[in-house]
Structures are given as structure tokens and as C-alpha cells.
Design a protein around this motif. Structure first.
Motif, short mmCIF file in Angstrom:
data_model
loop_
_atom_site.label_atom_id
_atom_site.label_comp_id
_atom_site.label_asym_id
_atom_site.label_seq_id
_atom_site.Cartn_x
_atom_site.Cartn_y
_atom_site.Cartn_z
N LYS A 104 0.88 -1.17 0.00
CA LYS A 104 0.00 0.00 0.00
C LYS A 104 0.92 1.21 0.00
O LYS A 104 1.74 1.38 0.91
CB LYS A 104 -0.89 0.01 1.24
N ALA A 105 0.73 2.06 -1.02
CA ALA A 105 1.64 3.20 -1.19
C ALA A 105 1.59 4.12 0.03
O ALA A 105 2.62 4.69 0.43
CB ALA A 105 1.26 3.97 -2.45
N HIS A 106 0.41 4.27 0.67
CA HIS A 106 0.33 5.20 1.81
C HIS A 106 1.09 4.66 3.02
O HIS A 106 1.61 5.44 3.82
CB HIS A 106 -1.13 5.55 2.15
N ASP A 107 1.16 3.33 3.16
CA ASP A 107 1.97 2.76 4.26
C ASP A 107 3.46 3.04 4.02
O ASP A 107 4.21 3.36 4.95
CB ASP A 107 1.77 1.24 4.35
N ASP A 108 3.89 2.88 2.76
CA ASP A 108 5.30 3.10 2.42
C ASP A 108 5.71 4.56 2.69
O ASP A 108 6.81 4.83 3.17
CB ASP A 108 5.57 2.76 0.95
N LEU A 109 4.79 5.47 2.39
CA LEU A 109 5.09 6.90 2.60
C LEU A 109 5.26 7.19 4.10
O LEU A 109 6.20 7.90 4.50
CB LEU A 109 3.93 7.74 2.04
N GLN A 110 4.40 6.61 4.92
CA GLN A 110 4.50 6.79 6.37
C GLN A 110 5.83 6.23 6.89
O GLN A 110 6.51 6.86 7.70
CB GLN A 110 3.32 6.06 7.03
N LEU A 111 6.21 5.07 6.39
CA LEU A 111 7.47 4.45 6.81
C LEU A 111 8.67 5.31 6.39
O LEU A 111 9.62 5.49 7.16
CB LEU A 111 7.58 3.05 6.20
N ALA A 112 8.60 5.87 5.18
CA ALA A 112 9.69 6.72 4.70
C ALA A 112 9.83 7.97 5.58
O ALA A 112 10.95 8.40 5.90
CB ALA A 112 9.44 7.13 3.25
N ALA A 113 8.70 8.53 6.00
CA ALA A 113 8.74 9.71 6.88
C ALA A 113 9.40 9.35 8.20
O ALA A 113 10.20 10.12 8.75
CB ALA A 113 7.32 10.24 7.11
N GLN A 114 9.09 8.16 8.71
CA GLN A 114 9.72 7.72 9.97
C GLN A 114 11.23 7.57 9.78
O GLN A 114 12.02 7.97 10.64
CB GLN A 114 9.12 6.38 10.41
N ALA A 115 11.63 6.96 8.67
CA ALA A 115 13.06 6.75 8.40
C ALA A 115 13.79 8.09 8.31
O ALA A 115 14.90 8.24 8.84
CB ALA A 115 13.23 5.95 7.10
N MET A 116 13.17 9.07 7.66
CA MET A 116 13.81 10.39 7.51
C MET A 116 13.94 11.08 8.87
O MET A 116 14.93 11.77 9.13
CB MET A 116 13.03 11.23 6.50
#
Ligand code: SF4
Length: 207
Positions: free
Chosen positions: A102-114
Motif C-alpha cells: 500500500k503506497a500510503h503505508d510506504d510513505l508513512q514508513l519513509a517519513a519515519q526513516a527520515m
């Protein structure tokens, strides 16, 4: 909230990526409603809601870790962050449902990583979504494209917050699973928009 300076909640990025109107209803109008999907999500998050840590095979597993980024203007919480003995830092976001992208899950994870990169001064090139129903992890590369989308999405959310205007409804398959459907009334709003545009066309034709 001062929409120009206050940090944007990481959860808002996921809401925006799912449906910008859903993000507006939650973060502009403070709307809230439960459905089976949000209840399942809450049940999964109860597993990692309590701050603390455990050691597993030499890996320190932190739960409910606060996150922030001054550079991007983000604030939030990571369900789990693994700190490996070799220095690797690995965020894991818990989701209900089976393993599927799910693209929206990936975006949330990327924000956490940043956020973690800025907080720790270490690269975080990968993370994972843990799909609770199938008990399987889906690893995600924190790509340049995902990072670009995080920054763009924060800008878009700030613009919406500053305007105070709700985005138009998606009125598509996303609405079936959305807990805010009754508050949103996507069909009625879309029909009103269509009528307004038809009237505008008629008015323009008569000029
Ligand atoms: S009901 Fe549909 S349009 Fe409305 S917020 Fe939910 S997904 Fe978006």
C-alpha cells in the motif's frame, strides 16, 4: 496549530496519500469515526503502544519511539525501531491485514526513516511493514522517490491547513473502506460539484 510552523503529524501523510479529503476531515475538521478497519488497526497497535524496549538476539527493539524532524517539519511515533549490533537502524510499522503493498503505508514508513536519520545522524535505507494478519514483514527501500514524496506531501498538507478548505471527495473504491464515509458524504458532495460545474458551463454558454 500554526499551519506554517507547527510540525505536521506523520499520520497525516498516510491519510493524505490515501485520500486528501480524509486528511482534511481529520486534521482540519477534527472528524473521527470508527469502522471495522480502524478498530482492527487499533487492536494491532495495542501490541506496540506501550513505550519500552526488549532485547532479541542482540537487537534492541524499541516500542512507541517518539520521532521528529525539524528539517522537514514532522512529528510522530514509530511502532517499533530495531537497533542492530552492526549499527543498522530499522523502523517497523504495524498494520492490520494481509501482506500487500500500500503506497500510503510506504510513505508513512519513509517519513519515519527520515526522522530517524535526522535524530540519530545515521542513514536509514530500509524499513518494513509488519502485516499482523499474515504475520509477515514486507521490507521497503526508502528510495529517493519516496523521500521526494514525503517532502511534497508535507508541503501539500501545509497548504491545505493554511487554506482551511477541504479537498474534493475521491468518490471511488477508497470510500468503501473509509471510516469517515458518513461524515464525508462523497456521493452527495460529488453530485453537488457536478451540478455546479454544469451550471457554470450553461452560464458561460449564455455569455
Ligand atoms: S469517504 Fe471517500 S472521499 Fe470521503 S474521506 Fe473517505 S475516502 Fe475520501
Amino acid at each position: 496549530m500554526d499551519e506554517h510552523t507547527d510540525p505536521v503529524p506523520i499520520s497525516a501523510l498516510q491519510h493524505w496519500a490515501y485520500c486528501p479529503r480524509q486528511c482534511g476531515l481529520i486534521h482540519v475538521e477534527q472528524a473521527f469515526a470508527e469502522n471495522i478497519h480502524t478498530e482492527r488497526g487499533q487492536a494491532v497497535h495495542q501490541l506496540v503502544d506501550e513505550p519500552g524496549y526488549a532485547m532479541k538476539l542482540g537487537v534492541k527493539v524499541e516500542r512507541a519511539l517518539p520521532l521528529w524532524s525539524e528539517r522537514i517539519g514532522l512529528i510522530g511515533k514509530a511502532d517499533v525501531v530495531e537497533f542492530h549490533p552492526d549499527g543498522k537502524v530499522f523502523p517497523v510499522e504495524f498494520k492490520h491485514g494481509r501482506k500487500r503493498r500500500k503506497a500510503h503505508d510506504d510513505l508513512q514508513l519513509a517519513a519515519q526513516a527520515m526522522c530517524l536519520e535526522e535524530m540519530l545522524g545515521r542513514p536509514v535505507p530500509r524499513g518494513a511493514i509488519y502485516h499482523a494478519s499474515s504475520r509477515r514483514r514486507r521490507e521497503v527501500d526508502i528510495t529517493a522517490e519516496l523521500r521526494r514524496r514525503v517532502v511534497e506531501t508535507v508541503t501539500a498538507i501545509r497548504t491545505m491547513l493554511a487554506s482551511g478548505v477541504l479537498p474534493p471527495p475521491a468518490n471511488d473504491g477508497r470510500c468503501r473502506e473509509c471510516s469517515l464515509k458518513e461524515i464525508c458524504e462523497p456521493e452527495a458532495v460529488a453530485a453537488t460539484d457536478k451540478l455546479r460545474k454544469a451550471r457554470q458551463l450553461l452560464f458561460d454558454a449564455e455569455q
